[in-house]
Scaffold this motif. Structure first.
Motif, PDB file in Angstrom:
ATOM      1  N   LYS A   1      -5.869   0.926  -0.924  1.00  0.00           N
ATOM      2  CA  LYS A   1      -5.665   1.337   0.464  1.00  0.00           C
ATOM      3  C   LYS A   1      -4.850   0.340   1.280  1.00  0.00           C
ATOM      4  O   LYS A   1      -4.166   0.730   2.221  1.00  0.00           O
ATOM      5  CB  LYS A   1      -7.028   1.549   1.132  1.00  0.00           C
ATOM      6  CG  LYS A   1      -7.828   2.654   0.489  1.00  0.00           C
ATOM      7  CD  LYS A   1      -9.187   2.777   1.112  1.00  0.00           C
ATOM      8  CE  LYS A   1      -9.963   3.863   0.369  1.00  0.00           C
ATOM      9  NZ  LYS A   1     -11.322   3.978   0.839  1.00  0.00           N
ATOM     10  N   THR A   2      -4.954  -0.941   0.951  1.00  0.00           N
ATOM     11  CA  THR A   2      -4.218  -1.976   1.677  1.00  0.00           C
ATOM     12  C   THR A   2      -3.266  -2.658   0.703  1.00  0.00           C
ATOM     13  O   THR A   2      -3.281  -2.357  -0.493  1.00  0.00           O
ATOM     14  CB  THR A   2      -5.180  -3.015   2.272  1.00  0.00           C
ATOM     15  OG1 THR A   2      -5.838  -3.704   1.204  1.00  0.00           O
ATOM     16  CG2 THR A   2      -6.220  -2.368   3.184  1.00  0.00           C
TER      17      THR A   2
ATOM     18  N   THR B   1      -7.768  -4.022  -0.799  1.00  0.00           N
ATOM     19  CA  THR B   1      -8.926  -3.129  -0.767  1.00  0.00           C
ATOM     20  C   THR B   1      -8.586  -1.843  -1.505  1.00  0.00           C
ATOM     21  O   THR B   1      -7.521  -1.264  -1.306  1.00  0.00           O
ATOM     22  CB  THR B   1      -9.297  -2.784   0.695  1.00  0.00           C
ATOM     23  OG1 THR B   1      -9.571  -3.988   1.399  1.00  0.00           O
ATOM     24  CG2 THR B   1     -10.521  -1.875   0.761  1.00  0.00           C
ATOM     25  N   GLY B   2      -9.502  -1.409  -2.373  1.00  0.00           N
ATOM     26  CA  GLY B   2      -9.371  -0.118  -3.031  1.00  0.00           C
ATOM     27  C   GLY B   2      -8.568  -0.122  -4.317  1.00  0.00           C
ATOM     28  O   GLY B   2      -8.419   0.918  -4.951  1.00  0.00           O
TER      29      GLY B   2
ATOM     30  N   SER C   1       0.842  -1.207   0.000  1.00  0.00           N
ATOM     31  CA  SER C   1       0.000   0.000   0.000  1.00  0.00           C
ATOM     32  C   SER C   1       0.874   1.253   0.000  1.00  0.00           C
ATOM     33  O   SER C   1       0.380   2.349  -0.256  1.00  0.00           O
ATOM     34  CB  SER C   1      -0.925   0.001   1.216  1.00  0.00           C
ATOM     35  OG  SER C   1      -0.160  -0.013   2.412  1.00  0.00           O
TER      36      SER C   1
END
Length: 84
Positions: free
Chosen positions: A74-75, A40-41, A16
């Motif tokens: 995000k991660t 995520t993201g 990230s």
């Protein structure tokens, strides 16, 4: 150029903390199937298409020499790659 991911055989992990500038448009020499293991993201974008969100369990088929990129999330992003 240093790769923007850690490579462990057929598993790649993008941090990230990776710099956006490191996630460049590119082409691979072989056909690939990518399975999203975690993250995520993050998004995936093919040339001349809008980005699509990546979620664990998704699979993508990428043709050899097809321009594509990933967009930072995000991660950490962990993917499994099968080349054929």
């Amino acid at each position: 150029m240093v790769n923007p991911y850690e490579d462990d055989g057929d598993i790649r992990t993008f941090s990230s903390d990776v710099l956006i500038e490191e996630l460049v448009w590119h082409r691979d020499k072989s056909n690939r199937t990518i399975t999203i293991l975690e993250g995520t993201g993050w998004c995936f974008q093919r040339d001349n298409e809008l980005p699509v969100a990546l979620t664990p369990g998704d699979t993508l088929d990428i043709r050899a020499y097809e321009y594509h990129r990933i967009i930072k999330g995000k991660t950490n992003l962990k993917i499994k790659i099968k080349e054929y």
